[in-house]
Scaffold this active site. Structure first.
Site, PDB file in Angstrom:
ATOM      1  N   GLU A 103      -2.290  -1.652  15.902  1.00  0.00           N
ATOM      2  CA  GLU A 103      -1.077  -0.816  15.902  1.00  0.00           C
ATOM      3  C   GLU A 103      -1.135   0.515  16.658  1.00  0.00           C
ATOM      4  O   GLU A 103      -0.095   1.007  17.107  1.00  0.00           O
ATOM      5  CB  GLU A 103      -0.654  -0.507  14.452  1.00  0.00           C
ATOM      6  CG  GLU A 103      -0.124  -1.694  13.671  1.00  0.00           C
ATOM      7  CD  GLU A 103      -1.215  -2.550  13.064  1.00  0.00           C
ATOM      8  OE1 GLU A 103      -2.364  -2.059  12.957  1.00  0.00           O
ATOM      9  OE2 GLU A 103      -0.946  -3.715  12.723  1.00  0.00           O
ATOM     10  N   ARG A 127      13.924  -5.609   5.108  1.00  0.00           N
ATOM     11  CA  ARG A 127      12.832  -6.528   5.450  1.00  0.00           C
ATOM     12  C   ARG A 127      11.577  -6.310   4.611  1.00  0.00           C
ATOM     13  O   ARG A 127      10.457  -6.647   5.039  1.00  0.00           O
ATOM     14  CB  ARG A 127      12.456  -6.419   6.938  1.00  0.00           C
ATOM     15  CG  ARG A 127      13.523  -7.026   7.824  1.00  0.00           C
ATOM     16  CD  ARG A 127      13.169  -6.886   9.281  1.00  0.00           C
ATOM     17  NE  ARG A 127      14.260  -7.410  10.073  1.00  0.00           N
ATOM     18  CZ  ARG A 127      14.197  -8.530  10.796  1.00  0.00           C
ATOM     19  NH1 ARG A 127      13.098  -9.226  10.844  1.00  0.00           N
ATOM     20  NH2 ARG A 127      15.238  -8.935  11.474  1.00  0.00           N
ATOM     21  N   ARG A 141      -9.852  -3.614  -1.296  1.00  0.00           N
ATOM     22  CA  ARG A 141      -9.248  -2.738  -0.285  1.00  0.00           C
ATOM     23  C   ARG A 141      -8.301  -1.730  -0.910  1.00  0.00           C
ATOM     24  O   ARG A 141      -8.275  -0.571  -0.545  1.00  0.00           O
ATOM     25  CB  ARG A 141      -8.499  -3.562   0.758  1.00  0.00           C
ATOM     26  CG  ARG A 141      -9.419  -4.266   1.714  1.00  0.00           C
ATOM     27  CD  ARG A 141      -8.710  -4.626   2.987  1.00  0.00           C
ATOM     28  NE  ARG A 141      -7.765  -5.711   2.850  1.00  0.00           N
ATOM     29  CZ  ARG A 141      -8.054  -6.987   2.992  1.00  0.00           C
ATOM     30  NH1 ARG A 141      -9.297  -7.355   3.252  1.00  0.00           N
ATOM     31  NH2 ARG A 141      -7.136  -7.911   2.881  1.00  0.00           N
ATOM     32  N   ARG A 177      -1.080   7.181  10.943  1.00  0.00           N
ATOM     33  CA  ARG A 177      -1.328   5.814  10.503  1.00  0.00           C
ATOM     34  C   ARG A 177      -2.554   5.820   9.594  1.00  0.00           C
ATOM     35  O   ARG A 177      -3.576   6.458   9.898  1.00  0.00           O
ATOM     36  CB  ARG A 177      -1.554   4.912  11.714  1.00  0.00           C
ATOM     37  CG  ARG A 177      -2.148   3.563  11.370  1.00  0.00           C
ATOM     38  CD  ARG A 177      -2.030   2.553  12.480  1.00  0.00           C
ATOM     39  NE  ARG A 177      -3.071   1.539  12.445  1.00  0.00           N
ATOM     40  CZ  ARG A 177      -3.173   0.564  11.546  1.00  0.00           C
ATOM     41  NH1 ARG A 177      -2.290   0.477  10.558  1.00  0.00           N
ATOM     42  NH2 ARG A 177      -4.152  -0.315  11.594  1.00  0.00           N
ATOM     43  N   GLU A 187      -8.057  -2.945  15.769  1.00  0.00           N
ATOM     44  CA  GLU A 187      -6.908  -3.043  14.864  1.00  0.00           C
ATOM     45  C   GLU A 187      -5.722  -3.430  15.740  1.00  0.00           C
ATOM     46  O   GLU A 187      -5.925  -3.864  16.868  1.00  0.00           O
ATOM     47  CB  GLU A 187      -6.710  -1.735  14.088  1.00  0.00           C
ATOM     48  CG  GLU A 187      -6.636  -0.485  14.944  1.00  0.00           C
ATOM     49  CD  GLU A 187      -5.288  -0.218  15.529  1.00  0.00           C
ATOM     50  OE1 GLU A 187      -4.373   0.157  14.780  1.00  0.00           O
ATOM     51  OE2 GLU A 187      -5.139  -0.326  16.782  1.00  0.00           O
ATOM     52  N   ARG A 194       0.830  -1.201   0.000  1.00  0.00           N
ATOM     53  CA  ARG A 194       0.000   0.000   0.000  1.00  0.00           C
ATOM     54  C   ARG A 194       0.875   1.266   0.000  1.00  0.00           C
ATOM     55  O   ARG A 194       0.522   2.272  -0.609  1.00  0.00           O
ATOM     56  CB  ARG A 194      -0.961  -0.002   1.197  1.00  0.00           C
ATOM     57  CG  ARG A 194      -2.265   0.699   0.847  1.00  0.00           C
ATOM     58  CD  ARG A 194      -3.320   0.502   1.898  1.00  0.00           C
ATOM     59  NE  ARG A 194      -3.764  -0.867   1.974  1.00  0.00           N
ATOM     60  CZ  ARG A 194      -4.160  -1.464   3.084  1.00  0.00           C
ATOM     61  NH1 ARG A 194      -4.139  -0.820   4.232  1.00  0.00           N
ATOM     62  NH2 ARG A 194      -4.571  -2.708   3.056  1.00  0.00           N
ATOM     63  N   SER A 204     -12.519  -2.528   7.181  1.00  0.00           N
ATOM     64  CA  SER A 204     -12.272  -3.573   6.180  1.00  0.00           C
ATOM     65  C   SER A 204     -13.125  -4.801   6.432  1.00  0.00           C
ATOM     66  O   SER A 204     -13.286  -5.651   5.559  1.00  0.00           O
ATOM     67  CB  SER A 204     -10.794  -3.979   6.189  1.00  0.00           C
ATOM     68  OG  SER A 204     -10.457  -4.540   7.452  1.00  0.00           O
ATOM     69  N   ASP A 205     -13.650  -4.923   7.646  1.00  0.00           N
ATOM     70  CA  ASP A 205     -14.533  -6.046   7.965  1.00  0.00           C
ATOM     71  C   ASP A 205     -15.421  -5.639   9.132  1.00  0.00           C
ATOM     72  O   ASP A 205     -15.090  -4.712   9.876  1.00  0.00           O
ATOM     73  CB  ASP A 205     -13.731  -7.320   8.295  1.00  0.00           C
ATOM     74  CG  ASP A 205     -12.631  -7.092   9.303  1.00  0.00           C
ATOM     75  OD1 ASP A 205     -11.565  -6.571   8.910  1.00  0.00           O
ATOM     76  OD2 ASP A 205     -12.837  -7.384  10.488  1.00  0.00           O
ATOM     77  N   GLY A 260      -4.748   2.889   8.175  1.00  0.00           N
ATOM     78  CA  GLY A 260      -4.867   1.439   8.241  1.00  0.00           C
ATOM     79  C   GLY A 260      -6.295   0.957   8.114  1.00  0.00           C
ATOM     80  O   GLY A 260      -7.201   1.706   7.742  1.00  0.00           O
TER      81      GLY A 260
END
Ligand code: HPA
Length: 235
Positions: free
Chosen positions: A180, A43, A216, A87, A178, A24, A202-203, A89
């Site tokens: 974070e 990473r 999404r 953030r 969530e 994203r 998202s759900d 998200g």
């Protein structure tokens, strides 16, 4: 350079937008930023710095969970002189009053995470987002005619344990869950910096409605554009 970020200090903007998913971050850079470059690949936690309507912005992924966002936000605040992190998200909603793709501005994060206790020995369960950034986000939302829901969020350390929904919704004013914001908001407070969060549903844990990963990517554009427009209101 830090153990987890290879960017040069001057290549990171003082405001960072932080999705969980590296793909994203890449999508935002490709879709919205001009003259951008990739500033982190360690990473696979992709980060990009470029310009949105002339404003220098960094978009960097956080990964999932408090330990992961805890590392990146700590290093950005402390070693890259970042002032603000927003953030962007997703969350699972705790009420049928919230639909898929609704956008939430997080007032406080409530959590049972040990993140703060491990870091500083304090037993804290509620941590607030930046009132300054929240005002800017609301201002950008009203300019763009974006409807924002506002309330608390439950940060869980375990995706497959979404908490006592009834209690969290009714007694703690948590609109959803969530993984974070708790660590992000605390790191900002600890470092004397600012952090807020805009989340897209998202759900829905009540109606069981879910989005596909493809849906999404596009539907999250409202949240992405809101965050980018907010950066224009910050010096
Ligand atoms: N639980 C935890 N984190 C999430 C969820 C969820 O249902 N949806 C998006 N992030």
């Amino acid at each position: 350079m830090t153990p987890h970020i290879e960017a040069k200090k001057e290549d990171v903007a003082n405001i960072v937008l932080m999705p969980g998913d590296p793909k994203r971050a890449e999508f935002i850079a490709n879709t919205y930023l001009e003259d951008f470059k990739c500033i982190n690949q360690v990473r696979g936690m992709l980060g990009y710095t470029g310009f949105y309507k002339g404003k220098k912005v960094t978009v960097m992924a956080s990964g999932m969970g408090c330990p992961s966002i805890g590392i990146y936000s700590y290093e950005l605040f402390n070693f890259y002189d970042v002032d603000c992190i927003i953030r962007i998200g997703s969350c699972g909603a705790y009420t049928e009053n919230l639909d898929l793709y609704d956008v939430i501005l997080v007032e406080n994060s409530y959590s049972k995470s040990s993140y703060i206790e491990v870091l500083d020995g304090e037993k804290i369960n509620l941590i607030e987002s930046s009132p300054f950034l929240n005002e800017k986000i609301k201002e950008a939302a009203s300019q763009k005619n974006i409807t924002l829901q506002q309330g608390n969020i439950y940060t869980t350390d375990v995706f497959y344990a979404s908490g006592d929904i009834n209690d969290l919704y009714k007694n703690k004013n948590c609109l959803g869950t969530e993984m974070e914001t708790f660590a992000l908001f605390y790191n900002a407070k600890k470092c004397g910096k600012k952090a807020s969060a805009i989340l897209t549903v998202s759900d829905n844990l009540i109606t069981k409605k879910v989005t596909t990963s493809e849906e999404r990517q596009n539907a999250f554009k409202t949240m992405m554009e809101l965050a980018l427009e907010t950066t224009l209101l910050i010096n």
